[in-house]
Write a protein that holds these residues in place. Structure first.
Motif, PDB file in Angstrom:
ATOM      1  N   VAL A  55     -11.495   5.980   7.785  1.00 27.19           N
ATOM      2  CA  VAL A  55     -11.184   5.690   6.383  1.00 27.19           C
ATOM      3  C   VAL A  55     -10.113   4.627   6.295  1.00 27.19           C
ATOM      4  N   ARG A  56      -9.076   4.776   7.106  1.00 26.24           N
ATOM      5  CA  ARG A  56      -7.958   3.814   7.046  1.00 26.24           C
ATOM      6  C   ARG A  56      -8.338   2.448   7.614  1.00 26.24           C
ATOM      7  N   ARG A  57      -9.343   2.412   8.463  1.00 23.30           N
ATOM      8  CA  ARG A  57      -9.784   1.115   8.984  1.00 23.30           C
ATOM      9  C   ARG A  57     -10.643   0.367   7.981  1.00 23.30           C
ATOM     10  N   TRP A  58     -11.656   1.032   7.413  1.00 21.50           N
ATOM     11  CA  TRP A  58     -12.679   0.344   6.658  1.00 21.50           C
ATOM     12  C   TRP A  58     -12.410   0.244   5.160  1.00 21.50           C
ATOM     13  N   CYS A  59     -11.675   1.195   4.583  1.00 23.94           N
ATOM     14  CA  CYS A  59     -11.577   1.253   3.117  1.00 23.94           C
ATOM     15  C   CYS A  59     -10.443   0.443   2.495  1.00 23.94           C
ATOM     16  N   PRO A  60      -9.249   0.411   3.057  1.00 22.92           N
ATOM     17  CA  PRO A  60      -8.175  -0.332   2.388  1.00 22.92           C
ATOM     18  C   PRO A  60      -8.505  -1.781   2.047  1.00 22.92           C
ATOM     19  N   PRO A  61      -9.161  -2.555   2.927  1.00 23.76           N
ATOM     20  CA  PRO A  61      -9.459  -3.945   2.544  1.00 23.76           C
ATOM     21  C   PRO A  61     -10.348  -4.060   1.307  1.00 23.76           C
ATOM     22  N   LEU A  62     -11.162  -3.040   1.045  1.00 22.05           N
ATOM     23  CA  LEU A  62     -12.036  -3.085  -0.126  1.00 22.05           C
ATOM     24  C   LEU A  62     -11.261  -2.880  -1.414  1.00 22.05           C
ATOM     25  N   LEU A  63     -10.032  -2.357  -1.291  1.00 19.41           N
ATOM     26  CA  LEU A  63      -9.158  -2.177  -2.460  1.00 19.41           C
ATOM     27  C   LEU A  63      -7.979  -3.135  -2.440  1.00 19.41           C
ATOM     28  N   GLY A  64      -8.046  -4.167  -1.588  1.00 16.58           N
ATOM     29  CA  GLY A  64      -7.008  -5.192  -1.565  1.00 16.58           C
ATOM     30  C   GLY A  64      -5.823  -4.891  -0.677  1.00 16.58           C
ATOM     31  N   LEU A  65      -5.961  -4.007   0.281  1.00 16.11           N
ATOM     32  CA  LEU A  65      -4.885  -3.639   1.203  1.00 16.11           C
ATOM     33  C   LEU A  65      -5.270  -4.011   2.626  1.00 16.11           C
ATOM     34  N   GLU A  66      -4.281  -3.969   3.524  1.00 15.20           N
ATOM     35  CA  GLU A  66      -4.559  -4.271   4.916  1.00 15.20           C
ATOM     36  C   GLU A  66      -5.158  -3.051   5.616  1.00 15.20           C
ATOM     37  N   PRO A  67      -6.001  -3.255   6.625  1.00 17.93           N
ATOM     38  CA  PRO A  67      -6.546  -2.122   7.369  1.00 17.93           C
ATOM     39  C   PRO A  67      -5.424  -1.268   7.972  1.00 17.93           C
ATOM     40  N   HIS A  68      -5.687   0.011   8.064  1.00 14.15           N
ATOM     41  CA  HIS A  68      -4.783   0.982   8.693  1.00 14.15           C
ATOM     42  C   HIS A  68      -3.471   1.171   7.944  1.00 14.15           C
ATOM     43  N   CYS A  69      -3.454   0.838   6.650  1.00 15.94           N
ATOM     44  CA  CYS A  69      -2.238   1.074   5.880  1.00 15.94           C
ATOM     45  C   CYS A  69      -1.989   2.577   5.757  1.00 15.94           C
ATOM     46  N   PRO A  70      -0.752   3.005   5.491  1.00 16.31           N
ATOM     47  CA  PRO A  70      -0.459   4.437   5.395  1.00 16.31           C
ATOM     48  C   PRO A  70      -1.275   5.112   4.303  1.00 16.31           C
ATOM     49  N   PRO A  71      -1.669   6.362   4.509  1.00 15.46           N
ATOM     50  CA  PRO A  71      -2.472   7.071   3.509  1.00 15.46           C
ATOM     51  C   PRO A  71      -1.841   7.084   2.120  1.00 15.46           C
ATOM     52  N   ALA A  72      -0.525   7.293   2.037  1.00 17.32           N
ATOM     53  CA  ALA A  72       0.119   7.364   0.732  1.00 17.32           C
ATOM     54  C   ALA A  72      -0.026   6.042  -0.019  1.00 17.32           C
ATOM     55  N   ARG A  73       0.100   4.940   0.702  1.00 19.02           N
ATOM     56  CA  ARG A  73      -0.035   3.638   0.057  1.00 19.02           C
ATOM     57  C   ARG A  73      -1.477   3.427  -0.396  1.00 19.02           C
ATOM     58  N   TYR A  74      -2.415   3.827   0.427  1.00 20.28           N
ATOM     59  CA  TYR A  74      -3.824   3.681   0.060  1.00 20.28           C
ATOM     60  C   TYR A  74      -4.145   4.482  -1.201  1.00 20.28           C
ATOM     61  N   LEU A  75      -3.695   5.715  -1.265  1.00 21.03           N
ATOM     62  CA  LEU A  75      -3.999   6.556  -2.413  1.00 21.03           C
ATOM     63  C   LEU A  75      -3.285   6.075  -3.668  1.00 21.03           C
ATOM     64  N   ALA A  76      -2.112   5.488  -3.502  1.00 22.24           N
ATOM     65  CA  ALA A  76      -1.425   4.912  -4.656  1.00 22.24           C
ATOM     66  C   ALA A  76      -2.230   3.750  -5.234  1.00 22.24           C
ATOM     67  N   ARG A  77      -2.781   2.923  -4.359  1.00 14.98           N
ATOM     68  CA  ARG A  77      -3.624   1.812  -4.819  1.00 14.98           C
ATOM     69  C   ARG A  77      -4.896   2.346  -5.476  1.00 14.98           C
ATOM     70  N   ARG A  78      -5.443   3.401  -4.937  1.00 15.87           N
ATOM     71  CA  ARG A  78      -6.637   4.032  -5.504  1.00 15.87           C
ATOM     72  C   ARG A  78      -6.360   4.497  -6.939  1.00 15.87           C
ATOM     73  N   ARG A  79      -5.222   5.146  -7.154  1.00 16.46           N
ATOM     74  CA  ARG A  79      -4.862   5.626  -8.500  1.00 16.46           C
ATOM     75  C   ARG A  79      -4.564   4.460  -9.438  1.00 16.46           C
ATOM     76  N   GLU A  80      -3.983   3.404  -8.888  1.00 17.84           N
ATOM     77  CA  GLU A  80      -3.688   2.220  -9.703  1.00 17.84           C
ATOM     78  C   GLU A  80      -4.971   1.608 -10.268  1.00 17.84           C
ATOM     79  N   LEU A  81      -6.006   1.543  -9.466  1.00 20.96           N
ATOM     80  CA  LEU A  81      -7.281   0.994  -9.921  1.00 20.96           C
ATOM     81  C   LEU A  81      -8.024   1.948 -10.845  1.00 20.96           C
ATOM     82  N   GLY A  82      -7.817   3.248 -10.655  1.00 20.44           N
ATOM     83  CA  GLY A  82      -8.551   4.263 -11.395  1.00 20.44           C
ATOM     84  C   GLY A  82      -9.757   4.712 -10.601  1.00 20.44           C
ATOM     85  N   VAL A  83     -10.147   5.960 -10.798  1.00 16.34           N
ATOM     86  CA  VAL A  83     -11.186   6.535  -9.961  1.00 16.34           C
ATOM     87  C   VAL A  83     -12.519   5.820 -10.132  1.00 16.34           C
TER      88      VAL A  83
END
Length: 371
Positions: A55-83
C-alpha cells in the motif's frame, strides 16, 4: 517488457463510503489479511505486513505523495481529498477495466454500478448463494414453499448475475459427499433448519448447502468456490461430479494451497483458479508464488482478481503487484529463451483479462488467446 494494459477483476467487493481514521483503516487492512475487522495487537501495526508495505509503495503517488511515506501522512492526504475523490483517483489508476462484484457482504459498501462509476469501468454482479437462501427463508412459510422459492430465486438471479459465489457451502456442504442430496433428505434438512432457525439465522445445514450448490450448477452460470486457507482437494469430488454439466467452477483464494488449486485446474476441464489477493499478501515475494502456480496450471485456467474489500487501495495493490510479478516471471523466461516475447504477451493478456471474458461471457476484445 510484458504489458497488461487492462484487467478484469474477476472477484472483488465494493469499497467503503465513509472517511477512515488510522485505526479503522488498519482494521480493514487486517480483515483483508484474513483476520476479523479488529485492531492490531498493542505495539504492532498491520502496515508492517507485505500488504501494508505494498500500500505504501503503490498508493501514495496516486494521491500526490512520495512512495513509502508514513501511514499517518498518507491518511491525512486521503482525508484532505475526501473519500470519494481519493477513491476515484485510486480506482482509475489501477488499470482495472471490469469489476465482477460479490454483493453478499454486509456493510456500507458500494454496489457494482457505483464501483464501476468510481473506477470508470464496467461492473457486473456476483450473487452469493448463502445470503440469497437466507432471504428466501425469511419470506417462505413452509418447507415446500422454501424449496420451490429457493430454486426460483437462484435461477432468477442467473438472469442478471455473471456468476454465483459460495463460502459456507464449500466449507460445510461438501464435507460428507459431493453428489446432490435426495429429495427426502433435502426436505428433512429444510424442515429441521426452518423450525430451529432464529430470525435472520445463517444457513449452516450441510445438506441444504450442498443442495444449494447443485441448484447453482443447474442455473448455467460459473460457480465461484471460496476454498480460503483450506486444501482445495476437498472440492475434487464435487469437481468430478459436476464435469460435463455446463457449469464452470472457479477456485478462490487457495493460498497457501495454490499448487493444489493449480493441479485441479489441469485435472478437470471446467475448473479454474484465481490468483486473488494472494499476490498482494505476499508482496515482494509475489513473483515466486506466481511462478509456482504457473508450474502446474494450464495458462488458460488462471484468472486475475483482487479479492479487494472496503479499501480502494487494495484494488490498486492487487493490480500493481500482479502486473509487476507477471512481468518479472514472464520477462525472465523470455530473456532465458524459454519463451518468445509474443507468447509471453499472449499469456499475460489471457490471465489478465481474456480468460475471465471467456469464462463469464463478457463482451469486449479477447485477443490474448489468439496465435
Amino acid at each position: 517488457m510484458i504489458d497488461t494494459p487492462s484487467l478484469v477483476d474477476q472477484y472483488c467487493h465494493g469499497v467503503l463510503r465513509k472517511e477512515l481514521g488510522l485505526g479503522t483503516f488498519e482494521a480493514h487492512l487486517g480483515a483483508q489479511l484474513g483476520g476479523s475487522t479488529t485492531l492490531p495487537a498493542a505495539g504492532t501495526t498491520f502496515f508492517d505486513t507485505q500488504t501494508g508495505f505494498a500500500v505504501r509503495r503503490w498508493c501514495p503517488p496516486l494521491l500526490g505523495l512520495e512512495p513509502h511515506c508514513p501511514p499517518a501522512r498518507y491518511l491525512a492526504r486521503r482525508r484532505e481529498l475526501g473519500v470519494a475523490e481519493a477513491g476515484r483517483r485510486l480506482l482509475r489508476a489501477s488499470g482495472i477495466a471490469t469489476y465482477l462484484v460479490d454483493t453478499g457482504l454486509p456493510g456500507d459498501l458500494t454496489g457494482p454500478a457505483e464501483l464501476g462509476a468510481a473506477g470508470a469501468a464496467e461492473a457486473h454482479e456476483i450473487v452469493r448463494l448463502e445470503p440469497l437462501a437466507e432471504q428466501v427463508a425469511d419470506t417462505s412459510g413452509t418447507v415446500e414453499a422454501f424449496l420451490a422459492n429457493l430454486a426460483e430465486a437462484v435461477h432468477g438471479a442467473a438472469v442478471h448475475a455473471v456468476a454465483f459465489a459460495s463460502v459456507t457451502g464449500v466449507r460445510q456442504g461438501l464435507t460428507d459427499a459431493p453428489e446432490p442430496p435426495g429429495p427426502g433428505e433435502v426436505r428433512g434438512a429444510a424442515g429441521r433448519w426452518l423450525a430451529g432457525r432464529p430470525a435472520g439465522g445463517r444457513l449452516t445445514d450441510p445438506v441444504l448447502l450442498r443442495h444449494l450448490l447443485w441448484i447453482a450448477v443447474t442455473a448455467g452460470r460459473p460457480l465461484q468456490l471460496h476454498t480460503g486457507d483450506r486444501d482445495p482437494a476437498s472440492v475434487a469430488g464435487f469437481a468430478a461430479a459436476t464435469a460435463g454439466l455446463g457449469a464452470d467452477l472457479v477456485l478462490l483464494h487457495s493460498y497457501p494451497y495454490h499448487r493444489a488449486a493449480a493441479h485441479l485446474t489441469g485435472a478437470h476441464p471446467h475448473v479454474y483458479a484465481d490468483l486473488g489477493p494472494v499476490l498482494a499478501h505476499t508482496g515482494a515475494r509475489a513473483a515466486a508464488v506466481l511462478a509456482e502456480v504457473l508450474e502446474r496450471a494450464p495458462f488458460g485456467k488462471l484468472l486475475f482478481s483482487s479479492g479487494a474489500q472496503g479499501l480502494p487501495e487494495l484494488h490498486v495493490v492487487a493490480a500493481s503487484v500482479f502486473r509487476n510479478a507477471l512481468a518479472r516471471v514472464l520477462g525472465e523466461w523470455v530473456m532465458d529463451g524459454a519463451w518468445s516475447r509474443r507468447d509471453a504477451q499472449r499469456v499475460a493478456a489471457m490471465i489478465a483479462a481474456d480468460n475471465a471474458r471467456r469464462v463469464y461471457r463478457l463482451t469486449g476484445p479477447a485477443v490474448g488467446a489468439r496465435w
